[in-house]
Design a protein around this motif. Sequence first.
Motif, short mmCIF file in Angstrom:
data_model
loop_
_atom_site.label_atom_id
_atom_site.label_comp_id
_atom_site.label_asym_id
_atom_site.label_seq_id
_atom_site.Cartn_x
_atom_site.Cartn_y
_atom_site.Cartn_z
N GLY A 97 0.80 -1.22 0.00
CA GLY A 97 0.00 0.00 0.00
C GLY A 97 0.83 1.26 0.00
N GLN A 98 0.14 2.36 0.20
CA GLN A 98 0.76 3.68 0.26
C GLN A 98 0.38 4.34 1.57
OE1 GLN A 98 -0.52 6.06 -3.05
NE2 GLN A 98 -0.30 4.38 -4.49
N LEU A 99 1.32 5.09 2.14
CA LEU A 99 1.08 5.81 3.38
C LEU A 99 1.40 7.28 3.16
CD1 LEU A 99 0.35 5.47 6.42
CD2 LEU A 99 2.80 5.28 6.85
N HIS A 100 0.43 8.13 3.44
CA HIS A 100 0.61 9.58 3.29
C HIS A 100 0.29 10.21 4.64
CE1 HIS A 100 0.59 8.93 -1.04
NE2 HIS A 100 -0.52 8.23 -0.87
N TYR A 101 1.16 11.10 5.10
CA TYR A 101 0.84 11.80 6.33
C TYR A 101 1.27 13.24 6.26
CZ TYR A 101 5.21 9.24 7.20
OH TYR A 101 6.43 8.64 7.08
N HIS A 102 0.54 14.03 7.02
CA HIS A 102 0.82 15.46 7.11
C HIS A 102 0.61 15.87 8.56
CE1 HIS A 102 1.16 19.63 5.99
NE2 HIS A 102 0.11 19.86 6.75
N SER A 103 1.58 16.59 9.09
CA SER A 103 1.46 17.09 10.45
C SER A 103 2.26 18.36 10.58
CB SER A 103 1.97 16.05 11.45
OG SER A 103 1.71 16.48 12.76
N GLU A 104 1.76 19.27 11.38
CA GLU A 104 2.46 20.50 11.69
C GLU A 104 2.27 20.78 13.17
OE1 GLU A 104 1.62 23.95 9.26
OE2 GLU A 104 0.95 22.64 7.64
N PRO A 105 3.30 21.29 13.84
CA PRO A 105 3.13 21.64 15.25
C PRO A 105 1.96 22.60 15.45
CG PRO A 105 5.45 21.73 14.64
CD PRO A 105 4.66 21.53 13.37
N GLY A 106 1.10 22.27 16.38
CA GLY A 106 -0.05 23.10 16.70
C GLY A 106 -1.25 22.96 15.78
N VAL A 107 -1.14 22.16 14.74
CA VAL A 107 -2.21 22.05 13.74
C VAL A 107 -2.90 20.69 13.79
CG1 VAL A 107 -2.74 22.13 11.27
CG2 VAL A 107 -1.08 23.70 12.24
N GLY A 108 -2.21 19.66 14.21
CA GLY A 108 -2.79 18.32 14.22
C GLY A 108 -2.12 17.44 13.18
N THR A 109 -2.68 16.25 13.02
CA THR A 109 -2.08 15.26 12.15
C THR A 109 -3.15 14.58 11.31
OG1 THR A 109 -0.33 14.85 13.76
CG2 THR A 109 -0.71 13.12 12.13
N ARG A 110 -2.79 14.26 10.07
CA ARG A 110 -3.65 13.49 9.17
C ARG A 110 -2.79 12.40 8.53
NH1 ARG A 110 -8.34 13.60 6.01
NH2 ARG A 110 -8.03 12.79 3.91
N VAL A 111 -3.28 11.17 8.58
CA VAL A 111 -2.58 10.03 7.99
C VAL A 111 -3.58 9.24 7.15
CG1 VAL A 111 -1.26 7.93 8.45
CG2 VAL A 111 -1.10 9.86 10.04
N GLU A 112 -3.15 8.87 5.95
CA GLU A 112 -3.99 8.07 5.07
C GLU A 112 -3.21 6.85 4.62
OE1 GLU A 112 -7.07 9.10 1.61
OE2 GLU A 112 -4.99 9.53 1.06
N ALA A 113 -3.76 5.68 4.88
CA ALA A 113 -3.18 4.42 4.41
C ALA A 113 -4.10 3.87 3.33
CB ALA A 113 -3.06 3.42 5.55
N ILE A 114 -3.55 3.68 2.14
CA ILE A 114 -4.31 3.16 1.00
C ILE A 114 -3.78 1.76 0.72
CG2 ILE A 114 -4.95 3.50 -1.41
CD1 ILE A 114 -4.22 6.50 -0.91
N LEU A 115 -4.66 0.78 0.85
CA LEU A 115 -4.24 -0.62 0.78
C LEU A 115 -4.98 -1.37 -0.33
CD1 LEU A 115 -4.58 -1.17 4.61
CD2 LEU A 115 -2.48 -0.64 3.37
N PRO A 116 -4.24 -2.09 -1.17
CA PRO A 116 -4.90 -2.91 -2.17
C PRO A 116 -5.56 -4.11 -1.49
CG PRO A 116 -2.54 -3.26 -2.27
CD PRO A 116 -2.79 -2.18 -1.25
N VAL A 117 -6.79 -4.39 -1.87
CA VAL A 117 -7.53 -5.50 -1.27
C VAL A 117 -8.17 -6.30 -2.39
CG1 VAL A 117 -9.40 -6.13 0.30
CG2 VAL A 117 -7.99 -4.15 0.81
N THR A 118 -7.87 -7.57 -2.44
CA THR A 118 -8.44 -8.41 -3.50
C THR A 118 -9.68 -9.16 -3.05
OG1 THR A 118 -6.97 -10.21 -2.87
CG2 THR A 118 -6.20 -8.73 -4.60
N LEU A 119 -10.07 -8.99 -1.79
CA LEU A 119 -11.20 -9.75 -1.26
C LEU A 119 -12.53 -9.02 -1.38
CD1 LEU A 119 -9.52 -11.15 1.97
CD2 LEU A 119 -9.78 -12.27 -0.24
N LEU A 120 -12.54 -7.82 -1.93
CA LEU A 120 -13.78 -7.07 -2.09
C LEU A 120 -14.28 -7.24 -3.53
CD1 LEU A 120 -12.76 -3.78 -0.25
CD2 LEU A 120 -14.20 -5.61 0.62
N PRO A 121 -15.33 -8.03 -3.73
CA PRO A 121 -15.80 -8.29 -5.09
C PRO A 121 -16.34 -7.04 -5.77
CG PRO A 121 -17.16 -9.43 -3.46
CD PRO A 121 -16.10 -8.70 -2.72
#
Length: 114
Positions: free
Chosen positions: A78-102
């Motif tokens: 997968g891919q991992l994207h994150y953004h954080s700044e002091p005093g602003v908070g944090t956002r993290v996104e994990a995008i994962l390939p899944v073959t089990l979802l028809p």
Amino acid sequence: MVYRIAQELLTNGLQHADASHIVLRVGAVPGMLTLTYSDDGQGFDLAALEELPPPGPHGQPVGMGLINLRSRVAVLGGQLHYHSEPGVGTRVEAILPVTLLPAGMPVPTFTLNT
């Protein structure tokens, strides 16, 4: 593995963010699962954290949670994207390939607010 990624995201937020709100969203479409974490906490300087390898209070390197996240997402291809700044908070996104979802199967999106 997806459970452990979600657990790491929430654990890091609860231990380090000092946030009033933490949101973890789980979304899926055929072939892809997305975990999106966000908080309104203290945030951090990612560039400074990348340069700091000293042990923390329990002998683990500072930033071990991010290292764990990166390795778990990489194992799944997968891919991992994150953004954080002091005093602003944090956002993290994990995008994962899944073959089990028809294809064509409606998949709900879940939101956990803490």
